[in-house]
Scaffold this active site. Structure first.
Site, PDB file in Angstrom:
ATOM      1  N   ASP A  36     -10.818  -2.395  11.643  1.00  0.00           N
ATOM      2  CA  ASP A  36      -9.771  -3.298  11.162  1.00  0.00           C
ATOM      3  C   ASP A  36      -9.362  -4.320  12.209  1.00  0.00           C
ATOM      4  OD1 ASP A  36      -9.764  -2.198   8.663  1.00  0.00           O
ATOM      5  OD2 ASP A  36      -8.001  -0.938   8.976  1.00  0.00           O
ATOM      6  N   LYS A  75       0.351  -6.502   1.911  1.00  0.00           N
ATOM      7  CA  LYS A  75      -0.370  -5.230   1.780  1.00  0.00           C
ATOM      8  C   LYS A  75      -0.040  -4.279   2.926  1.00  0.00           C
ATOM      9  CE  LYS A  75      -4.988  -3.589   0.537  1.00  0.00           C
ATOM     10  NZ  LYS A  75      -5.057  -2.343   1.302  1.00  0.00           N
ATOM     11  N   GLU A 129     -11.493  -4.626   1.751  1.00  0.00           N
ATOM     12  CA  GLU A 129     -10.793  -5.355   0.697  1.00  0.00           C
ATOM     13  C   GLU A 129     -11.611  -6.529   0.168  1.00  0.00           C
ATOM     14  OE1 GLU A 129      -7.396  -3.205   2.730  1.00  0.00           O
ATOM     15  OE2 GLU A 129      -9.454  -3.800   3.118  1.00  0.00           O
ATOM     16  N   ASN A 133      -5.136  -2.338  -4.569  1.00  0.00           N
ATOM     17  CA  ASN A 133      -6.307  -2.340  -3.700  1.00  0.00           C
ATOM     18  C   ASN A 133      -6.059  -1.448  -2.489  1.00  0.00           C
ATOM     19  OD1 ASN A 133      -8.861  -2.991  -2.799  1.00  0.00           O
ATOM     20  ND2 ASN A 133      -8.296  -4.986  -1.972  1.00  0.00           N
ATOM     21  N   ASP A 159       0.813  -1.217   0.000  1.00  0.00           N
ATOM     22  CA  ASP A 159       0.000   0.000   0.000  1.00  0.00           C
ATOM     23  C   ASP A 159       0.845   1.265   0.000  1.00  0.00           C
ATOM     24  OD1 ASP A 159      -2.247  -1.582  -0.010  1.00  0.00           O
ATOM     25  OD2 ASP A 159      -3.212  -0.563   1.668  1.00  0.00           O
ATOM     26  N   HIS A 207      -5.550  -9.219   3.430  1.00  0.00           N
ATOM     27  CA  HIS A 207      -4.488  -9.369   4.424  1.00  0.00           C
ATOM     28  C   HIS A 207      -5.024  -9.627   5.821  1.00  0.00           C
ATOM     29  CE1 HIS A 207      -4.666  -4.817   5.409  1.00  0.00           C
ATOM     30  NE2 HIS A 207      -5.645  -5.098   4.575  1.00  0.00           N
ATOM     31  N   ARG A 208      -6.094  -8.948   6.196  1.00  0.00           N
ATOM     32  CA  ARG A 208      -6.594  -9.088   7.564  1.00  0.00           C
ATOM     33  C   ARG A 208      -7.277 -10.438   7.794  1.00  0.00           C
ATOM     34  NH1 ARG A 208      -4.587  -4.912   9.526  1.00  0.00           N
ATOM     35  NH2 ARG A 208      -4.709  -2.863   8.530  1.00  0.00           N
TER      36      ARG A 208
END
Length: 432
Positions: free
Chosen positions: A302, A405, A330, A100, A58, A379-380
């Site tokens: 998040d 990311k 995302e 993204n 990112d 990613h999360r």
């Protein structure tokens, strides 16, 4: 396998740990703060040193976009950016590809109004599904010629080198990034800018506070007129030396790993020292295995994937509310979490409207399952479900590279704490 090897794998299987995880593990720099600092440094005349910064997909996309617009961005080491700007953005001559990266796309969609010429901001297939319409509407109300396709990227802005001041109303319910984008460009308007929310709802208000703090560091003050209104006078950003604090969202995985295993992980920074909104998740994690029955997640969005996976091992059921915005991250994170948890054990989670209900089951610790977790290139989702693998045998994460990311060293960090990771193919045939 260490380093880039983990990121090159198509799947990783996590081996449960036999005891508490202990040691030191420093989270990377904050993505949210790094990308704010990069943009503000580009809009400031002079040389800025950004230290403690995150180097990830990112932030690379943000830095590359600034370079494409004529701003020199150097990287003398793995946690530093040096931005040497004349305070202006030039037309890039070709579309800016932002993958993204939501922060980069939304912040730049506003900032490129300062370019004299056309700028197209585009992203990957996931970014093209993420809403940006409310920001485009706000920009158009300020006299900026901006348009998007179906309210999502790509976004085309016909910049004129500046824009007028005045009142602008923003629907911030879907994302606080719309508000932050306009706030950061506002000092460069031809007159004062009054920014007002169209309603009291705003996604993760704490990130607006991060924006105001970053703007202040680069020499601009913002008047907070009310809970839903700000006023920004014309001014100029000043180059500065800026240190980025560690990423609180990344810290939640380590806090949860500590709680799940009864360990003690030194992050190098106390939970109360973070200024990012996701740090409030620490208070919830510290209550494990007796987490609250209802967790309102609107202001720590998040962190919800971390908390949801942790809740699977809780003694009682947990309902997550205020998380509708997770459907436009995302990926649809509510659905991804429910699907992944139910792959671990059928009926473990359910979606009820935009709420997520997790039926805590402490017996999952020590259980053997056959769960291939689709990360949805998010990613999360990948990082949070890795936590389940610390306690339950048979957890395999697909597309482990997606962690790059925001936390490229995530798998190495787990390995350094003593977690065994095995490379697997997508058919779950693992190899040591």
């Amino acid at each position: 396998m260490y380093g880039t090897g983990y990121l090159a794998a198509s799947a990783l299987t996590i081996t449960p740990v036999s005891g508490p995880l202990s040691g030191k593990a420093m989270p990377p720099g904050s993505k949210s703060i790094t990308n704010r600092a990069l943009l503000l440094a580009a809009l400031a005349k002079g040389r800025s040193h950004i230290t403690g910064a995150l180097k990830s997909d990112d932030t690379r996309l943000m830095a590359d976009a600034l370079r494409a617009m004529g701003v020199p961005v150097e990287e003398p080491d793995v946690t530093t950016f040096v931005v040497d700007s004349n305070g202006h953005l030039q037309s890039p001559g070709k579309p800016l590809f932002l993958g993204n990266a939501g922060t980069a796309t939304r912040f730049l969609a506003a900032a490129v109004a300062l370019v004299n010429g056309e700028v197209v901001l585009d992203g990957d297939e996931h970014m093209r599904k993420r809403p940006i319409g409310p920001l485009v509407v706000a920009l158009r109300s300020m006299g900026v010629d901006a348009e998007s396709i179906g309210g999502c990227p790509p976004v085309t802005v016909h910049g004129t080198g500046g824009f007028r001041g005045g009142r602008v109303e923003i629907d911030g319910a879907l994302s606080s990034q719309y508000v932050s984008a306009v706030l950061m460009m506002a000092p460069l308007a031809s007159g004062p800018v009054e920014i007002a929310l169209t309603g009291p709802q705003i996604g993760a208000r704490g990130y607006v506070d991060l924006t105001l703090s970053s703007m202040r560091a680069f020499g601009v003050e913002v008047e907070h007129v009310s809970i839903a209104q700000w006023r920004v006078e014309p001014g100029a950003y000043r180059a500065t030396d800026y240190h980025v604090e560690p990423d609180a969202s990344a810290a939640t995985y380590l806090w949860a790993a500590e709680a799940l295993t009864g360990g003690s992980i030194d992050l190098g920074v106390a939970a109360h020292a973070f200024t990012q909104p996701d740090a409030r998740a620490y208070g919830v994690i510290s209550k494990f295995p007796r987490m609250p029955s209802v967790i309102e997640g609107s202001q720590m969005q998040d962190a919800i994937p971390t908390l949801a996976v942790l809740a699977a091992y809780n003694q009682t059921q947990v309902r997550f509310t205020g998380i509708a915005n997770l459907r436009v991250k995302e990926c649809d994170r509510i659905h991804a979490l429910a699907q992944g948890l139910n792959r671990i054990r059928r009926g473990l989670a359910e979606e009820e409207g935009d709420d997520l209900i997790v039926h805590g089951n402490p017996k999952l610790a020590g259980a053997h399952v056959d769960a291939r977790i689709d990360s949805f290139a998010d990613h999360r989702i990948a990082m949070s479900f890795a936590l389940a693998g610390l306690k339950t045998t048979g957890i395999t994460i697909l597309d482990p590279r997606c962690v790059a990311k925001t936390f490229p060293g995530y798998w190495d960090t787990l390995a350094a704490l003593g977690v065994e990771l095995r490379v697997a193919d997508e058919n779950l045939e693992t190899s040591p």
